[in-house]
Design an enzyme around this catalytic site. Sequence first.
Site, mmCIF file in Angstrom:
data_model
loop_
_atom_site.group_PDB
_atom_site.id
_atom_site.type_symbol
_atom_site.label_atom_id
_atom_site.label_comp_id
_atom_site.label_asym_id
_atom_site.label_seq_id
_atom_site.Cartn_x
_atom_site.Cartn_y
_atom_site.Cartn_z
ATOM 1 N N ASN A 7 0.864 -1.176 0.000
ATOM 2 C CA ASN A 7 0.000 0.000 0.000
ATOM 3 C C ASN A 7 0.902 1.228 0.000
ATOM 4 O OD1 ASN A 7 -1.787 2.054 0.444
ATOM 5 N ND2 ASN A 7 -2.449 1.359 2.477
ATOM 6 N N TRP A 8 0.981 1.865 -1.158
ATOM 7 C CA TRP A 8 1.897 3.010 -1.287
ATOM 8 C C TRP A 8 1.347 4.278 -0.649
ATOM 9 C CZ3 TRP A 8 3.554 2.596 -7.183
ATOM 10 C CH2 TRP A 8 4.321 1.441 -7.354
ATOM 11 N N LYS A 9 0.075 4.238 -0.250
ATOM 12 C CA LYS A 9 -0.563 5.435 0.334
ATOM 13 C C LYS A 9 -0.337 6.634 -0.592
ATOM 14 C CE LYS A 9 -0.272 3.188 4.772
ATOM 15 N NZ LYS A 9 -0.147 3.251 6.215
ATOM 16 N N HIS A 94 -9.683 0.967 4.817
ATOM 17 C CA HIS A 94 -8.374 1.121 5.460
ATOM 18 C C HIS A 94 -8.533 2.031 6.679
ATOM 19 C CE1 HIS A 94 -4.244 2.335 6.214
ATOM 20 N NE2 HIS A 94 -3.914 1.208 5.610
ATOM 21 N N GLU A 96 -6.898 4.401 7.753
ATOM 22 C CA GLU A 96 -6.726 5.838 7.494
ATOM 23 C C GLU A 96 -7.992 6.428 6.877
ATOM 24 O OE1 GLU A 96 -2.960 5.453 5.476
ATOM 25 O OE2 GLU A 96 -2.083 4.852 7.385
ATOM 26 N N GLU A 161 -5.302 -5.083 10.455
ATOM 27 C CA GLU A 161 -4.291 -4.051 10.696
ATOM 28 C C GLU A 161 -4.642 -3.305 11.979
ATOM 29 O OE1 GLU A 161 -2.184 -2.795 6.784
ATOM 30 O OE2 GLU A 161 -3.992 -1.600 6.983
ATOM 31 N N GLY A 167 2.377 2.354 10.934
ATOM 32 C CA GLY A 167 3.290 3.496 10.822
ATOM 33 C C GLY A 167 3.962 3.875 12.130
ATOM 34 N N SER A 203 3.407 -1.984 10.427
ATOM 35 C CA SER A 203 4.851 -1.970 10.697
ATOM 36 C C SER A 203 5.552 -3.279 10.328
ATOM 37 C CB SER A 203 5.133 -1.597 12.159
ATOM 38 O OG SER A 203 4.720 -0.262 12.406
ATOM 39 N N GLY A 224 2.921 -0.874 4.287
ATOM 40 C CA GLY A 224 2.966 0.519 3.860
ATOM 41 C C GLY A 224 4.410 0.962 3.641
ATOM 42 N N GLY A 225 4.992 1.590 4.643
ATOM 43 C CA GLY A 225 6.316 2.212 4.523
ATOM 44 C C GLY A 225 7.382 1.311 3.917
HETATM 45 P P1 13P Z 1 2.970 0.519 7.687
HETATM 46 O O1 13P Z 1 3.505 -0.754 7.090
HETATM 47 O O2 13P Z 1 3.661 1.751 7.192
HETATM 48 O O3 13P Z 1 2.836 0.431 9.173
HETATM 49 O O4 13P Z 1 1.461 0.673 7.114
HETATM 50 C C1 13P Z 1 0.600 -0.412 7.234
HETATM 51 C C2 13P Z 1 -0.606 -0.126 6.427
HETATM 52 O O5 13P Z 1 -1.406 0.722 6.765
HETATM 53 C C3 13P Z 1 -0.781 -0.882 5.179
HETATM 54 O O6 13P Z 1 -2.057 -0.706 4.664
#
Ligand code: 13P
Length: 242
Positions: A7-9, A94, A96, A161, A167, A203, A224-225
Site C-alpha cells: 500500500n503506497w498510500k 483502510h 486511514e 491491521e 506506521g 509496521s 505501507g512504509g
Molecule cells: P505501515 O507498514 O507503514 O505500518 O502501514 C501499514 C498499512 O497501513 C498498510 O495498509
Amino acid sequence: MNVFAANWKMHLGPADARDYVTTFLRTYTPQPDRAVWFFPPAVSLQAVADALAGKEGLLAGAQDIHWEPKGAFTGAISGPLAAQAGARAVLVGHSERRHLFGETDAETGRKLDAAVAAGLHPVLCVGETLAQRERGETLAVVTRQLAAAVKSGVDVTIAYEPVWAIGTGRNATPQDAAAVHRAIRRWLEARATPIIRILYGGSVNLKNAAELLAERELDGVLVGGASLDPVAWAQLVQTRIS
Ligand code: 13P
C-alpha cells in the site's frame, strides 16, 4: 499461497511508479507460492497496471473507491473507473479512511458491494485502536467491522491491521496477530466465504516479516512504509517462509 500487498498510500506518482516497477521486476524472481499486489495512488494506477500486465501473480489495485459507480463526487474515483485504469482489486475500509476521513462501517459495506459489482477483488481492512485494545474490545470491534461489510459467499481478502501498529514501528507479535486471525477465520467459516485469506498489516518490514509469516494463521502481509523502496520490497517479498 501468500499475498504480499504493497500500500503506497500518498507516494509515487506515475513516472516514479513506472521506475519502481521496472526496478522491482529486475530484482524479483517470481515464485509460485506467492502473489504480489500493488496499491498505488489513483493517479499511478494505470502506469502500474500497464507495467504489470501479463505478469503471473502480480496485480494492481486501487486504495479506495466511492460506492457509487459514477456521478458528481469531486475528487473520488469509482469501481468502474478504477477497473478501467487496470485495477483488479481494491482496499476497502483502510484505517486511514476510517479514522482520518471519517468513513463509517456502513460506508465500507457499500464500498465492498461496489467493488464486487465492478469486478474488483475487495481487501477489507479491519483493526482496533489502542484504546479499544486496552479495553479488551479487539474482537468486538473487528467482528463489527466484518459484519458491516462481508456478505455470505462473497470472495474477500481480509487485512487485519491494528491501528496502533500502523506506521508506528510497533508491530503485533505473531501470537497477537494469530489470535485475532483465528477469530476472523472462524467468523468467515461460519458464513461460507469461498476462500479464506487473512493478511496482517502494521509496521511489517524486512526484519520482522519472516517471524510473522512463520505463523500459519497469516496468509500474507499488507505493507505501507516498507513497500516504498522497490529493491527492499522485492527482498521482503522473497522472505523465506518456514
Ligand atoms: P505501515 O507498514 O507503514 O505500518 O502501514 C501499514 C498499512 O497501513 C498498510 O495498509
